[in-house]
Design a protein around this motif. Structure first.
Motif, PDB file in Angstrom:
ATOM      1  N   THR A   1       0.806  -1.226   0.000  1.00 40.87           N
ATOM      2  CA  THR A   1       0.000   0.000   0.000  1.00 40.87           C
ATOM      3  C   THR A   1       0.840   1.279   0.000  1.00 40.87           C
ATOM      4  O   THR A   1       0.569   2.189  -0.777  1.00 40.87           O
TER       5      THR A   1
ATOM      6  N   ARG B   1     -14.343   3.197   6.803  1.00 42.55           N
ATOM      7  CA  ARG B   1     -13.933   1.872   7.280  1.00 42.55           C
ATOM      8  C   ARG B   1     -15.130   1.010   7.619  1.00 42.55           C
ATOM      9  O   ARG B   1     -15.114  -0.212   7.447  1.00 42.55           O
TER      10      ARG B   1
ATOM     11  N   TRP C   1      -7.381   5.261  16.614  1.00 38.77           N
ATOM     12  CA  TRP C   1      -6.548   4.111  16.245  1.00 38.77           C
ATOM     13  C   TRP C   1      -6.714   2.986  17.262  1.00 38.77           C
ATOM     14  O   TRP C   1      -6.928   1.833  16.905  1.00 38.77           O
TER      15      TRP C   1
ATOM     16  N   ALA D   1      -8.334  -0.570  16.312  1.00 41.15           N
ATOM     17  CA  ALA D   1      -7.406  -1.694  16.233  1.00 41.15           C
ATOM     18  C   ALA D   1      -7.496  -2.646  17.418  1.00 41.15           C
ATOM     19  O   ALA D   1      -7.185  -3.829  17.281  1.00 41.15           O
TER      20      ALA D   1
ATOM     21  N   ARG E   1     -14.782  -2.744  11.698  1.00 42.81           N
ATOM     22  CA  ARG E   1     -14.023  -3.256  10.556  1.00 42.81           C
ATOM     23  C   ARG E   1     -14.791  -4.372   9.861  1.00 42.81           C
ATOM     24  O   ARG E   1     -14.819  -4.463   8.632  1.00 42.81           O
TER      25      ARG E   1
ATOM     26  N   THR F   1      -5.291   5.612   2.995  1.00 41.48           N
ATOM     27  CA  THR F   1      -5.872   4.264   2.884  1.00 41.48           C
ATOM     28  C   THR F   1      -6.688   3.877   4.125  1.00 41.48           C
ATOM     29  O   THR F   1      -6.660   2.745   4.576  1.00 41.48           O
TER      30      THR F   1
ATOM     31  N   THR G   1      -6.419   4.287   7.163  1.00 41.50           N
ATOM     32  CA  THR G   1      -5.802   3.946   8.445  1.00 41.50           C
ATOM     33  C   THR G   1      -5.450   5.245   9.168  1.00 41.50           C
ATOM     34  O   THR G   1      -5.221   6.269   8.527  1.00 41.50           O
TER      35      THR G   1
ATOM     36  N   ARG H   1      -9.565  -3.926   1.992  1.00 38.41           N
ATOM     37  CA  ARG H   1     -10.329  -2.852   2.602  1.00 38.41           C
ATOM     38  C   ARG H   1     -11.343  -2.299   1.616  1.00 38.41           C
ATOM     39  O   ARG H   1     -11.105  -2.298   0.424  1.00 38.41           O
TER      40      ARG H   1
END
Lengths: 374, 304
Positions: free
Chosen positions: A17, A83, A213, A217, A226, A292, A294, A350
């Motif tokens: 990526t 997301r 984050w 995560a 997700r 992307t 994230t 994704r």
């Protein structure tokens, strides 16, 4: 054809990526060399001016962080929603609602100390942004009404609301200009460094992103988010309440976009103005896609675009390239990133690149083979 | 009475760019692609049309240039969403950001921020000059006549009655079936997006070539988004979309006139202007699950 369908079974793309994003940046620079040549400048010198020069002095470096601040918020806001597979195009309107709330609180807190005023503004802005995001989210989960258009259409409504306030009840009684009275001194974000415009909003943005984050995560809520984004049907099958997850993602997204408005009012403008946001909500889509989806990527992308913004304005002075080139680069960058990510789709995991289902019932199309794309 | 006549004339005039934009967006969406590049395409049409008219001295050549940039914009959108299969709304937003940026960049480069350049705008045409005071309603720009008398009926006929229109609707409704019936899905979607793009650009060029005779920043001011709303308001039908454009234009023209009347200045006109968006969102909410989106809305098509 058979060969190409076999090749897509390999789980790892030859393009990682970060390499893909760097490749997109390179393509963008090749495409935008055209306008730079038209402006009579050397593209290589121009890109050095855009990217490198802002990093060479303390003043411009701080300005890069100032430019990155609002799009750190909106980039994170958009990334969280995307997301989850919720296509929030309304960060611009949610930002403006946050700004309205910030100005509303900021002009009424009077002599309250900052320790009370600042949290009140942040809370008000987050609630206002989330409230603006609520209706499209409800329409999506209750009726399957596509959120792209509803979130988009609330952007001009929010701008009209700002203008309505500024031409009506909130018009500055002193100057008569269509801008709100100045917020209380205690409600202004303190500068992080003396005699610079860098303000508390930058730190808040980083805290918000670090929190996002962690949640995405490391927590069950993040896992649900997700899962809902990767495959709503799979998530439902696994017992996840996808509707609720989408609403939570939409509200979190709206709240964070609202904080961008608070940050601009409390940190930069110190009042509500109609020109408060030159499209930070839309730039958030660029930041999120470039990053992307994230949180680490959002930070890098926001800093990069902040760098370009400062570079574009210095290049306007030193090389005579109109600063609007910054917007051209943003648009082209978004298109090349999304195109490249789509072309790699066979291996992408994704939902950056897949069209959303218009309603709950629509299936996520399986990824096409690489061979079919070319 | 004069106020009413003036209002009707203004309604037709102000509806013109919305009609072009709405018909153009209807073509794109009936073909299965939501084109959020409309705001940028209208903006680029306005700028390129103006710059070409200024350079050649001919508004007509300006119009041709606007059509050219609209076709190009539609083709880029098609390349991204049809050939690559990229996400439609992100592509559209990217196109809008890029086209507005490119137009402002070129504007700055060509005109150097000097004094406002003007062209001789297209003339008003009045086919009915002798029907008393009402005739003022018919004093309209050529592009307005073309919109209502040519583009709308023709666009409707092509979409609903011609075999090409059937192909557009087929690839937007059920691309698998269209493909099986021998219709090229990519080719049809390219054409739908390019025709749509050309119409959007003409809608933008109406501002510079007819209404204003000059280019100013933020000239489109969200009218592309209005068209997005009008397409849904019209439920993807050209006739109903045009009615929506006229209604919006009536409200817009009315508030503009009320604002300058004494005693009305303090009304919240922004609320009136927000009405079309709110009506569309309200209508979507009321229709609930019965909103009839084109079947392949937002979905790229791949042969499997």
């Amino acid at each position: 054809m058979r060969l190409s369908s076999i090749s897509t079974r390999y789980p790892v793309s030859p393009w990682s990526t970060p390499a893909l994003v760097l490749f997109a940046i390179a393509i963008t620079f090749v495409i935008t060399a055209g306008p730079i040549l038209l402006a009579g400048a050397n593209p290589i010198a121009a890109y050095a001016e855009f990217v490198v020069i802002p990093l060479t002095s303390q003043f411009t470096l701080l300005e890069v962080l100032v430019s990155a601040t609002p799009i750190l918020f909106t980039g994170a806001a958009v990334a969280i929603a995307f997301r989850a597979g919720y296509w929030n195009i309304g960060a611009e309107g949610q930002l403006l609602l946050g700004a309205i709330a910030a100005a509303g609180v900021g002009t009424t807190v009077g002599d309250l100390p900052g320790i009370v005023a600042l949290p009140a503004m942040l809370l008000g802005g987050a609630i206002a942004g989330a409230a603006w995001a609520l209706l499209p989210a409800l329409l999506r989960v209750r009726f399957g009404i596509d959120e792209v258009v509803t979130t988009l259409l609330l952007n001009p409504v929010a701008l009209l609301l700002v203008n309505g306030l500024l031409h009506g009840p909130w018009r500055d009684p002193v100057t008569g200009f269509p801008e709100s009275p100045r917020i209380a001194a205690s409600a202004e974000f303190p500068a992080l460094i003396d005699r610079s415009r860098l303000h508390l909003g930058f730190v808040i943005a980083l805290v918000v992103i670090a929190t996002a984050w962690y949640v995405i995560a490391r927590t069950p809520a993040g896992l649900r988010l997700r899962a809902a984004g990767l495959s709503p049907h799979g998530a439902r099958f696994a017992g996840i309440n996808v509707s609720r997850t989408l609403i939570v993602a939409a509200l979190a997204s709206g709240a964070i976009a609202g904080l961008a408005g608070v940050s601009e009012v409390a940190g930069i403008q110190h009042r509500l103005t109609s020109g408060l946001s030159p499209g930070y909500g839309y730039t958030g889509i660029v930041v999120a896609t470039l990053g992307t989806l994230t949180m680490g990527g959002v930070v890098l992308a926001a800093l990069f675009l902040g760098d370009l913004t400062v570079g574009a304005s210095t290049a306007a002075r030193s090389l005579g390239i109109p600063s609007q080139l910054g917007a051209v680069v943003q648009g082209v960058l978004l298109l090349t990133v999304v195109a490249l990510l789509t072309l790699r789709r066979g291996n992408s995991s994704r939902p950056v690149d897949a069209g959303p289902p218009a309603g709950e019932s629509a299936e996520h199309e399986p990824a096409p083979t690489e061979g079919a794309v070319t | 009475m004069t106020l009413l006549i003036d209002l009707l004339a203004a309604t037709l005039r102000n509806a013109t760019p919305l009609v072009y934009g709405t018909v153009g967006e209807t073509y794109a969406e009936r073909g299965g692609v939501l084109n959020l590049g409309i705001e940028g395409t209208m903006y680029a049409g306005a700028f390129v049309g103006f710059a070409a008219a200024l350079a050649t001295g001919s508004p007509l050549l300006g119009l041709v240039a606007a059509v050219g940039v609209g076709l190009l914009s539609g083709a880029v959108m098609a390349l991204l969403t049809v050939t690559f299969g990229a996400n439609q709304h992100v592509s559209g937003i990217g196109l809008t950001i890029g086209l507005i940026g490119a137009s402002e960049f070129a504007n700055r480069l060509i005109f150097r921020g000097g004094e406002l350049q003007r062209i001789e705008p297209m003339p008003l045409i009045n086919p009915l000059p002798d029907v008393g005071p009402v005739s003022a309603v018919f004093s309209q720009y050529g592009l307005t006549w073309v919109a209502f008398l040519l583009v709308v009926p023709l666009a409707w006929w092509v979409l609903q009655r011609s075999s090409f229109g059937l192909e557009i609707r087929a690839v937007g409704e059920n691309p698998e079936a269209a493909d099986a019936a021998g219709v090229s899905v990519p080719r049809t979607r390219y054409l739908a997006l390019m025709i749509g793009g050309a119409l959007m650009a003409v809608g933008g060029a109406f501002f510079t070539l007819a209404l204003l005779g000059s280019f100013t920043l933020d000239i489109i001011a969200g009218r592309g988004w209005v068209c997005i709303a009008l397409v849904i308001f019209g439920r993807w039908r050209i006739g109903r979309g045009v009615v929506g454009a006229l209604l919006f234009s009536l409200i817009y023209s009315l508030q503009f006139r009320l604002q300058i009347l004494p005693g009305f200045g303090d009304l919240p006109f922004e609320l009136l202007l927000a009405l079309p968006y709110l009506v569309v969102i309200g209508a979507l909410a009321l229709s609930g699950r019965n909103v009839a989106y084109p079947g392949a809305y937002l979905k790229p098509y791949r042969r499997s």
